[in-house]
Design an enzyme around this catalytic site. Sequence first.
Site, PDB file in Angstrom:
ATOM      1  N   THR A  83      -6.108   2.116  -6.989  1.00 55.74           N
ATOM      2  CA  THR A  83      -7.356   1.838  -6.273  1.00 55.74           C
ATOM      3  C   THR A  83      -8.393   2.882  -6.665  1.00 55.74           C
ATOM      4  OG1 THR A  83      -6.149   0.810  -4.478  1.00 55.74           O
ATOM      5  CG2 THR A  83      -8.376   1.577  -3.976  1.00 55.74           C
ATOM      6  N   LYS A 130      -8.035  -1.606  -9.163  1.00 54.51           N
ATOM      7  CA  LYS A 130      -8.585  -2.260  -7.964  1.00 54.51           C
ATOM      8  C   LYS A 130      -9.820  -1.517  -7.467  1.00 54.51           C
ATOM      9  CE  LYS A 130      -7.351  -3.617  -3.221  1.00 54.51           C
ATOM     10  NZ  LYS A 130      -8.039  -2.737  -2.282  1.00 54.51           N
ATOM     11  N   SER A 136       0.830  -1.205   0.000  1.00 58.13           N
ATOM     12  CA  SER A 136       0.000   0.000   0.000  1.00 58.13           C
ATOM     13  C   SER A 136       0.860   1.249   0.000  1.00 58.13           C
ATOM     14  CB  SER A 136      -0.895   0.015   1.238  1.00 58.13           C
ATOM     15  OG  SER A 136      -1.419   1.314   1.448  1.00 58.13           O
ATOM     16  N   ARG A 165     -15.033  -1.376   3.378  1.00 51.88           N
ATOM     17  CA  ARG A 165     -14.533  -0.196   4.110  1.00 51.88           C
ATOM     18  C   ARG A 165     -14.830   1.099   3.379  1.00 51.88           C
ATOM     19  NH1 ARG A 165     -10.603  -1.925   7.829  1.00 51.88           N
ATOM     20  NH2 ARG A 165      -9.258  -0.097   7.688  1.00 51.88           N
ATOM     21  N   ASP A 225     -11.407  -9.894  -4.071  1.00 51.56           N
ATOM     22  CA  ASP A 225     -11.218  -9.992  -2.623  1.00 51.56           C
ATOM     23  C   ASP A 225     -12.493  -9.610  -1.896  1.00 51.56           C
ATOM     24  OD1 ASP A 225     -11.354  -7.201  -2.187  1.00 51.56           O
ATOM     25  OD2 ASP A 225      -9.180  -6.966  -1.998  1.00 51.56           O
ATOM     26  N   GLY A 226     -12.447  -9.767  -0.558  1.00 45.06           N
ATOM     27  CA  GLY A 226     -13.576  -9.419   0.286  1.00 45.06           C
ATOM     28  C   GLY A 226     -14.100 -10.614   1.042  1.00 45.06           C
ATOM     29  N   GLY A 227     -13.692 -10.730   2.294  1.00 45.71           N
ATOM     30  CA  GLY A 227     -14.250 -11.761   3.159  1.00 45.71           C
ATOM     31  C   GLY A 227     -13.593 -13.126   3.068  1.00 45.71           C
ATOM     32  N   VAL A 228     -12.511 -13.240   2.318  1.00 49.00           N
ATOM     33  CA  VAL A 228     -11.882 -14.556   2.173  1.00 49.00           C
ATOM     34  C   VAL A 228     -11.116 -14.921   3.451  1.00 49.00           C
ATOM     35  CG1 VAL A 228     -10.126 -15.876   0.912  1.00 49.00           C
ATOM     36  CG2 VAL A 228     -11.749 -14.431  -0.325  1.00 49.00           C
ATOM     37  N   HIS A 285     -13.251  -3.031  -1.270  1.00 48.74           N
ATOM     38  CA  HIS A 285     -12.326  -2.528  -0.261  1.00 48.74           C
ATOM     39  C   HIS A 285     -12.600  -3.191   1.103  1.00 48.74           C
ATOM     40  CE1 HIS A 285      -9.548   1.138  -0.291  1.00 48.74           C
ATOM     41  NE2 HIS A 285      -9.392   0.705   0.938  1.00 48.74           N
ATOM     42  N   GLN A 310       0.572  -0.540  -4.762  1.00 46.65           N
ATOM     43  CA  GLN A 310      -0.750   0.107  -4.865  1.00 46.65           C
ATOM     44  C   GLN A 310      -0.596   1.601  -4.669  1.00 46.65           C
ATOM     45  OE1 GLN A 310      -2.447   1.331  -1.760  1.00 46.65           O
ATOM     46  NE2 GLN A 310      -3.976   2.334  -3.060  1.00 46.65           N
ATOM     47  N   LEU A 311      -1.259   2.362  -5.534  1.00 50.00           N
ATOM     48  CA  LEU A 311      -1.111   3.815  -5.476  1.00 50.00           C
ATOM     49  C   LEU A 311      -2.451   4.512  -5.270  1.00 50.00           C
ATOM     50  CD1 LEU A 311       1.198   5.895  -5.896  1.00 50.00           C
ATOM     51  CD2 LEU A 311       0.399   6.126  -8.249  1.00 50.00           C
ATOM     52  N   TYR A 312      -2.471   5.430  -4.298  1.00 51.46           N
ATOM     53  CA  TYR A 312      -3.535   6.431  -4.221  1.00 51.46           C
ATOM     54  C   TYR A 312      -2.979   7.678  -4.882  1.00 51.46           C
ATOM     55  CZ  TYR A 312      -6.261   3.811  -0.752  1.00 51.46           C
ATOM     56  OH  TYR A 312      -7.025   2.883  -0.114  1.00 51.46           O
ATOM     57  N   ARG A 369     -15.900   5.586   9.097  1.00 54.79           N
ATOM     58  CA  ARG A 369     -15.599   4.303   9.764  1.00 54.79           C
ATOM     59  C   ARG A 369     -15.949   4.412  11.247  1.00 54.79           C
ATOM     60  NH1 ARG A 369     -10.700   2.646   6.390  1.00 54.79           N
ATOM     61  NH2 ARG A 369     -11.471   3.151   4.309  1.00 54.79           N
TER      62      ARG A 369
END
Length: 370
Positions: A170, A224, A121, A251, A279-282, A248, A142-144, A179
Amino acid sequence: VTIVMSPGLVGGEPSGHFLTATEIIARAHEVLSASVWDYVAGGADSETTKRRNREAIERWSFRPRVLRNVVSVDCATTLLGARLRLPVLIAPIGSLQLVTPDGAAAAVRGAAAGGTLAIVSSVSQPSLEASGCAAAGPRWFQLYLRGDLDWVGEMARRVEQAGYSALVITVDAPVYSIRERQLRHRWLPPSKSVGSSGEEFQAMLDWGTFARLRERIRLPIVLKGIQTAEDAELAVRHGAAAVYVSNHGGRQLDHARAGFAILPEIVSAVGGKLPIIVDGGVLRGSDVVKALALGADAIAIGRLYAYALAADGADGVSRLLEILEHEVRTTMAMLGVASLTELRADHLERGEPPAGGCDPFPFLLRDIRM
Ligand SMILES: Cc1cc2nc3c(=O)[nH]c(=O)nc-3n(C[C@H](O)[C@H](O)[C@H](O)COP(=O)(O)O)c2cc1C
């Protein structure tokens, strides 16, 4: 045949090793402060998207085939040229230095030891260079977006020089979500409290800007946070190298669809033109196998490996990957498939989630709120 025993029970291993993901999560819960635990575990708003991620996985049941000779099961694969022992990637997580002192560098080491790929990240410590040289295994960055095209060009140059083989942009975070688990602590992760200037560039990103960025950058670009067939088609048309289906981890947008629920429409929209990551919940090897059967090329895990990092740093991550690999292999064998290419949608049936909800870790203490 190595698949008949849990990895920890094969002779000669140190007895202190974690045997299950349950043990890893329990240990993480012991060592993390309440605010860091809630930072990792939490989702946006009512956490409905996060709950849906699990529910969507639980809706799929297996249709096993028998008498298929599974004496040797192979779960290795290749993704954008990277050879993986297991199709499970380490998703990008910000502020990992809160979870373990070496932060993202420990995640890179753990992924390499487990034979898979880490996505670092842009809002984790240490620097992209220090994380990039932490191990020789395959890694993506990963880039913001925090600047204009020149800024992105300069970042891409550093990323390439540090040995990363792809850039992951992303796109599900034009703004930062609300959050509530975190807000209860009156606390923000460092990625939000410092260095968040330039966030408007993330909000301004559109397909036109992406096309210009694509022209300037040599590295393959993975998008992503794709959540619709329409956007998956645009990603193909705009020269993305892979489509990464994600909400995400629940999130960002609340009341979004689950990764596993979106996957079928993305698989048909992409039509085999690009690799698909989801992805998500794995949380278990059976979840991984379900995603592959639905047409994903690889799966990423987020929170699960953050817990492993908290439990035992890089060694925790490589141990977790061993446990997942064992779970993937045993699931494949019992489904009657000897290689990943044999997995198909007709190994699955969609229905109601198990009555009373499904508990992925029934032996975890009840006071642990994942
Ligand atoms: C604590 C935490 C921080 C995250 N930080 C980032 C990030 O910096 N960049 C990003 O693209 N995704 C980030 N994500 C999302 C993950 O990459 C991934 O999509 C998500 O965790 C997958 O869901 P799972 O946690 O249920 O496996 C973060 C997730 C968590 C749990």
